[in-house]
Design an enzyme around this catalytic site. Structure first.
Site, PDB file in Angstrom:
ATOM      1  N   LYS A  17       0.831  -1.223   0.000  1.00  0.00           N
ATOM      2  CA  LYS A  17       0.000   0.000   0.000  1.00  0.00           C
ATOM      3  C   LYS A  17       0.853   1.256   0.000  1.00  0.00           C
ATOM      4  O   LYS A  17       0.624   2.193   0.764  1.00  0.00           O
ATOM      5  CB  LYS A  17      -0.988   0.000   1.166  1.00  0.00           C
ATOM      6  CG  LYS A  17      -1.894  -1.243   1.169  1.00  0.00           C
ATOM      7  CD  LYS A  17      -2.947  -1.202   2.257  1.00  0.00           C
ATOM      8  CE  LYS A  17      -3.830  -2.442   2.266  1.00  0.00           C
ATOM      9  NZ  LYS A  17      -3.185  -3.680   2.712  1.00  0.00           N
TER      10      LYS A  17
HETATM   11  O1  LIG Z   1      -9.137  -3.677   1.365  1.00  0.00           O
HETATM   12  C1  LIG Z   1      -8.260  -4.416   1.791  1.00  0.00           C
HETATM   13  C2  LIG Z   1      -6.954  -4.348   1.361  1.00  0.00           C
HETATM   14  C3  LIG Z   1      -6.029  -5.246   1.840  1.00  0.00           C
HETATM   15  N1  LIG Z   1      -6.380  -6.194   2.723  1.00  0.00           N
HETATM   16  C4  LIG Z   1      -5.342  -7.132   3.181  1.00  0.00           C
HETATM   17  O2  LIG Z   1      -5.692  -8.457   2.749  1.00  0.00           O
HETATM   18  C5  LIG Z   1      -5.390  -9.392   3.789  1.00  0.00           C
HETATM   19  C6  LIG Z   1      -6.695  -9.968   4.305  1.00  0.00           C
HETATM   20  O3  LIG Z   1      -6.445 -10.872   5.352  1.00  0.00           O
HETATM   21  P1  LIG Z   1      -7.582 -11.855   5.946  1.00  0.00           P
HETATM   22  O4  LIG Z   1      -6.845 -12.575   7.051  1.00  0.00           O
HETATM   23  O5  LIG Z   1      -8.017 -12.776   4.845  1.00  0.00           O
HETATM   24  O6  LIG Z   1      -8.684 -11.009   6.464  1.00  0.00           O
HETATM   25  C7  LIG Z   1      -4.611  -8.630   4.844  1.00  0.00           C
HETATM   26  O7  LIG Z   1      -3.250  -8.665   4.513  1.00  0.00           O
HETATM   27  C8  LIG Z   1      -5.157  -7.220   4.689  1.00  0.00           C
HETATM   28  O8  LIG Z   1      -4.258  -6.227   5.144  1.00  0.00           O
HETATM   29  C9  LIG Z   1      -7.679  -6.270   3.147  1.00  0.00           C
HETATM   30  O9  LIG Z   1      -8.056  -7.133   3.968  1.00  0.00           O
HETATM   31  N2  LIG Z   1      -8.592  -5.372   2.657  1.00  0.00           N
END
Ligand SMILES: O=c1ccn([C@@H]2O[C@H](COP(=O)(O)O)[C@@H](O)[C@H]2O)c(=O)[nH]1
EC number: 4.1.1.23
Length: 275
Positions: free
Chosen positions: A93
């Site tokens: 990001k």
């Molecule tokens: O909008 C967003 C952008 C990035 N993320 C990232 O994706 C993963 C989600 O992790 P989970 O454990 O599947 O919830 C994590 O690295 C977030 O920082 C997001 O969730 N949403």
């Protein structure tokens, strides 16, 4: 080879649009890797061994690697994923003023070890802040469009004087920034209506759709709207990599990584129903 061509080939080879998130939270690592040199790398290696057949991509989040051992763990992880022929998207990001952005973008260069194939960026500082990433034409650049977190609406849904919502403007700009065909968008599975609407705005841009699994997002909408010509990614991190926590708690540590493999396989099958 451009990132989205590589991703297209990987999706075909694995018959999967699953992005496996590699977010090795130190508090949740199983005992079996805690005493290793570079525990995060040993964890990721075993997760990759268990899941690579089902992975279209690996998505390490930079937040889990931002210390000296972490960067080493990340480089080892990228090299190992590449050895299994799976591309890597670094969820960092990034986005800053010109000279800082130029420095940030060097993380995509192989100078200091194997680099990721794609990155997530924050569009808030505008085009010049993303130029150094966009110029690396072979790399994928995923612009945050409509994020999956509950507060995503606080700013992203604000209505501009033009009547557009802020995220709609970002989506429009991302389309304009896509001169080299290397731009993707991040759109959360927890916002299925926005997913549908954004897909109508930009039919040809692949999405990274986080938010299925631990965040409870809509996996059908993630696939239906996330893919452009069959290319796109649906990410689950905790739902895959920590699927074996209960088994480890019950004194069956060897089952920890098997559960991650099963979870990735199940998600692949679930998503493939909608492709
Ligand atoms: O909008 C967003 C952008 C990035 N993320 C990232 O994706 C993963 C989600 O992790 P989970 O454990 O599947 O919830 C994590 O690295 C977030 O920082 C997001 O969730 N949403």
């Amino acid at each position: 080879m451009q990132f989205f061509d590589r991703l297209h080939d990987r999706i075909a080879a694995a018959d999967s649009v699953v992005s496996v998130g590699l977010d090795p939270d130190p508090d949740r690592l199983p005992e079996s890797v805690r005493d290793a040199d570079l525990p995060r790398w040993q964890f990721n290696r075993r997760i990759i061994d268990a899941t690579h057949e089902h992975a279209a991509c690996y998505k390490p989040n930079a937040a889990f690697y931002e210390d000296p051992d972490g960067w080493r763990a990340l480089r080892e992880t990228i090299a190992y994923a590449h050895g299994k022929d799976v591309p890597v998207l670094l969820d960092a990001k990034r986005g800053d003023i010109g000279n800082t952005a130029r420095q940030y973008a060097t993380i995509l260069d192989d100078e200091h070890g194997p680099a990721a194939d794609a990155i997530t960026v924050n569009p808030y500082l505008g085009r010049d802040s993303l130029e150094p990433f966009l110029q690396r034409e072979e790399k994928g650049v995923f612009v945050l469009g409509r994020t999956s977190n509950p507060g995503g609406a606080d700013l992203q849904d604000l209505e501009l004087a033009s009547g557009e919502k802020l995220y709609e403007r970002v989506v429009h700009l991302a389309d304009l920034w896509n001169d080299d065909g290397n731009v993707g968008l991040v759109v959360g599975a927890t916002a299925p209506e926005e997913l549908e609407e954004i897909r109508e705005l930009v039919p040809d841009i692949p999405f990274l759709v986080p938010g299925v699994g631990a965040q409870g997002g809509d996996s059908e909408a993630a696939v239906e709207y996330g893919l452009a010509d069959g290319v796109g990614l649906v990410n689950s991190s905790r739902g895959i990599i920590f699927a074996g926590e209960d088994a480890a708690d019950r004194g069956a540590p060897e089952k920890f990584f098997e559960a991650a493999g099963r979870s990735a396989k199940q998600l692949k099958a679930q998503l493939n129903q909608f492709r």
